[in-house]
Design an enzyme around this catalytic site. Structure first.
Site, PDB file in Angstrom:
ATOM      1  N   HIS A   4      -7.703  -5.457  -0.505  1.00 55.91           N
ATOM      2  CA  HIS A   4      -6.502  -4.681  -0.185  1.00 55.91           C
ATOM      3  C   HIS A   4      -5.634  -5.358   0.855  1.00 55.91           C
ATOM      4  O   HIS A   4      -4.422  -5.167   0.881  1.00 55.91           O
ATOM      5  CB  HIS A   4      -6.907  -3.283   0.291  1.00 55.91           C
ATOM      6  CG  HIS A   4      -5.777  -2.311   0.358  1.00 55.91           C
ATOM      7  ND1 HIS A   4      -5.002  -1.976  -0.746  1.00 55.91           N
ATOM      8  CD2 HIS A   4      -5.264  -1.594   1.401  1.00 55.91           C
ATOM      9  CE1 HIS A   4      -4.081  -1.102  -0.391  1.00 55.91           C
ATOM     10  NE2 HIS A   4      -4.218  -0.854   0.904  1.00 55.91           N
ATOM     11  N   SER A  52       0.855  -1.197   0.000  1.00 52.16           N
ATOM     12  CA  SER A  52       0.000   0.000   0.000  1.00 52.16           C
ATOM     13  C   SER A  52       0.890   1.246   0.000  1.00 52.16           C
ATOM     14  O   SER A  52       1.652   1.458  -0.943  1.00 52.16           O
ATOM     15  CB  SER A  52      -0.952  -0.036   1.188  1.00 52.16           C
ATOM     16  OG  SER A  52      -1.965   0.922   1.055  1.00 52.16           O
TER      17      SER A  52
END
Length: 395
Positions: free
Chosen positions: A390, A277
């Site tokens: 994610h 991320s």
């Protein structure tokens, strides 16, 4: 009635007051979430944590109604504390955490009993979270469980060491940690792996992390850092990357790597880097700035800020708080901060790893970078995880 996020309301035991968290929204990338208290009718509002340059979480009233129990990040650790209504702070424990098993994120949970005992998740560098208690009236914390003792007693863990370095950019003090392999011999040369946290407004700390221990068990000296922008160091440190991410956080990370190399037990020809991320953004940024790393794994990154802002799930948030305007109004800044702008410099063999159902950093970001690196003839692999979001966890 003010402009700002207000959340986590908690009513006092006698029903007369409400505690809550919030701040005045100045459209910064980072703001301290502050504890506030008001009367039930909305009058008499005051900021209880005004003197604390940290973001507080999880307001829970003490049974007396004279204090509010909170937790807050402070230099990698998560502290459990009681705040009186006049702003006096009492730290009850400084080892809250352990809920992030894979990587050493600063996390934790607690609850307060009617008798004035606080139960919380207790962390450590050599164990998963245990349940501990500490009395509100004062006293030492007591662990009640040893949930991972039978497992970890069968494993040789890497040793965790904290260190601080001045950033090569401006001398800013940056906190970092190093995990050395089990049976570490400082007379030998070892490979180094830099593992970068996400966020970027988040933090790592001195807690057990299965992924990093696996890297250490494979022979790597693992380095992780809380560069500028990390939480738990105050508002100025967190906002040091406001409209400037990625940027000089790169210098912070490289300063930590150089400090470990200077100790003499690292093979400079075997440096590796990875992150997810926000850490994926910085990993891609790093290989665009330097070719000193032998290989990189860029996990769930942002590669092109324009396409990211226009495809990510929080598209109405990122442009407003992370940039000075819309992409078509500030294209020069969007491009200057995009790792894609540096792709022509990349020579490092690079793997990309992203979930196919990731809506925070969509697969299209990784696809752009993979194809750009292919056009540059850089050895590249793209790993798509079916059904994963994610968190790279399959649904």
């Amino acid at each position: 009635s003010r402009q700002g996020p207000d959340r986590s309301p908690a009513v006092s035991p006698d029903g007369r007051r409400i505690a809550w968290l919030g701040y005045d929204d100045q459209q910064h990338g980072y703001e301290n979430s502050r504890l506030q208290v008001m009367n039930r009718d909305g009058s008499g509002a005051s900021v209880v944590s005004a003197a604390l340059d940290r973001s507080v979480e999880q307001p829970t009233w003490a049974p007396s109604g004279r204090e509010v129990v909170v937790n807050y990040e402070d230099e990698g650790r998560v502290k459990l504390a009681a705040l009186s209504l006049d702003g006096k702070l009492r730290v009850l424990a400084d080892d809250l955490g352990g809920l992030s098993i894979g990587r050493p994120y600063s996390t934790g949970d607690f609850s307060v009993s009617k008798s004035g005992v606080v139960a919380y998740t207790a962390a450590g560098p050599d164990r998963l979270a245990d349940v501990a208690i500490v009395p509100l009236r004062g006293g030492a914390p007591q662990r009640l469980t040893d949930l991972s003792g039978d497992l970890l007693a069968q494993r040789n863990l890497g040793k965790l060491e904290e260190f601080w370095v001045p950033s090569s950019h401006d001398g800013l003090r940056v906190q970092a940690w190093m995990i050395t392999p089990p049976g570490f011999d400082p007379a030998k040369k070892h490979p180094l792996l830099l593992e970068i946290h996400g966020g970027p407004f988040a933090a790592y700390g001195p807690t057990f992390a299965a992924e990093l221990q696996l890297y250490a068990a494979a022979g790597y000296v693992v380095v992780y850092v809380n560069p500028r922008g990390s939480t738990g160091y105050g508002k100025a440190f967190g906002n040091a990357i406001h409209h400037a991410y990625p940027g000089h956080d790169y210098d912070d990370l490289m300063s930590a790597v150089d400090a470990v190399i200077a100790r003499g037990f690292i093979d400079p020809s075997r440096l590796f880097v990875t992150g997810g991320s926000g850490g994926g953004v910085l990993t891609a940024w790093i290989v665009g700035k330097t070719d000193r790393f032998r290989a990189a794994v860029v996990q769930k990154p942002v590669i092109n800020w324009t396409s990211f802002v226009l495809t990510a799930d929080r598209y109405n948030f990122f442009w407003k708080y992370w940039f000075p305007g819309m992409p078509w109004e500030q294209q020069a800044q969007y491009w200057a901060r995009s790792p894609l702008s540096l792709v022509g410099n990349v020579k490092t063999p690079t793997m990309l790893l992203t979930g196919e159902e990731d809506y925070r950093t969509p697969m299209s970001e990784s696809e752009q970078y993979y194809q750009a690196l292919q056009l540059q003839r850089v050895p590249t692999a793209l790993v798509r995880v079916p059904g994963a979001g994610h968190g790279l966890d399959r649904r």
